[in-house]
Design a protein around this motif. Structure first.
Motif: not given
Length: 223
Positions: A3-8, A13-22, A77-80, A180-181
């Motif tokens: 939750r702490t990571v997600w709130d930051s 941005k990390t979630v966006m990057a990883v989901s985008g690469l997938i 969903i995570a990306h959006a 993402a890079a």
């Protein structure tokens, strides 16, 4: 901790990057599969059937395909959600306009949000058209993807929707890959040129590869 990571902002941005690469990995594979349509109906339909039998006999019929779909849905969903929340956070951080105009960003950067909306709407239409057949023109034929694709791209609106979406995809990939890079720590001053070149090449190949299918139908190469 999650939750702490997600709130930051960094976490989002990390979630966006990883989901985008997938999603990018899926798009490359999907584009290669789409190009099989130029080898004829038998080849393309066989490929579509093979997708449903991947992993057999360990995996049951369509289990692997559904697993891929679930991963993609979660990634989308995570990306959006992370993109939307980062956008809202950015707006709240600067409620008033800048006194001095900032240097204009690239066209891809300025259209990332609208591009994301266009792609989101396209995904819904694409599924309803070629997966469920709900909005398909010419009569959806279960188990005959080749004919279904030809039907879709035999209409002016099918071509228009698809080509516009693929142009938006190209711009999205061009900026998104480089971004993402940077987020994942792969970027640096010495690597920026190489990363931007890779982003441009990926965007160009994906756009051209996907658009080749409707163009092939329009020109009669695929019929």
């Amino acid at each position: 901790m999650a939750r702490t990571v997600w709130d930051s902002s960094v976490g989002k941005k990390t979630v966006m990057a990883v989901s985008g690469l997938i999603m990018l990995l899926y798009l490359v594979v999907h584009m290669i599969g789409n190009l099989k349509i130029f080898f004829g109906a038998g080849e393309f339909n066989h490929y579509a059937h093979w997708l449903r039998t991947v992993g057999e006999p360990f995996m049951h019929y369509e289990w692997t395909l559904w697993l891929i779909r679930i991963v993609l849905v979660v990634a989308v969903i995570a990306h959006a959600v992370s993109a939307y929340q980062l956008s809202r956070r950015d707006i709240k951080a600067r409620p008033s306009k800048y006194v001095h105009k900032k240097r204009r960003a690239s066209y891809a950067t300025r259209t990332m949000r609208w591009g994301g909306i266009i792609l989101g709407l396209f995904i819904v239409w694409h599924i309803l058209d070629l997966t469920t057949g709900t909005v398909h023109s010419g009569g959806f034929q279960e188990g005959h993807p080749y004919q279904n694709v030809v039907d879709t791209f035999s209409t002016w609106y099918g071509d228009t929707i698809y080509i516009v979406a693929m142009l938006a995809l190209g711009l999205h990939v061009r900026h998104g890959f480089w971004s993402a890079a940077q987020t994942l720590g792969a970027g640096s001053r010495s690597r920026d040129r190489a990363l931007k070149t890779i982003a441009n090449v990926l965007a160009l190949l994906l756009t051209a590869g996907f658009i080749a299918v409707p163009v092939g139908v329009m020109t009669g190469v695929v019929s």
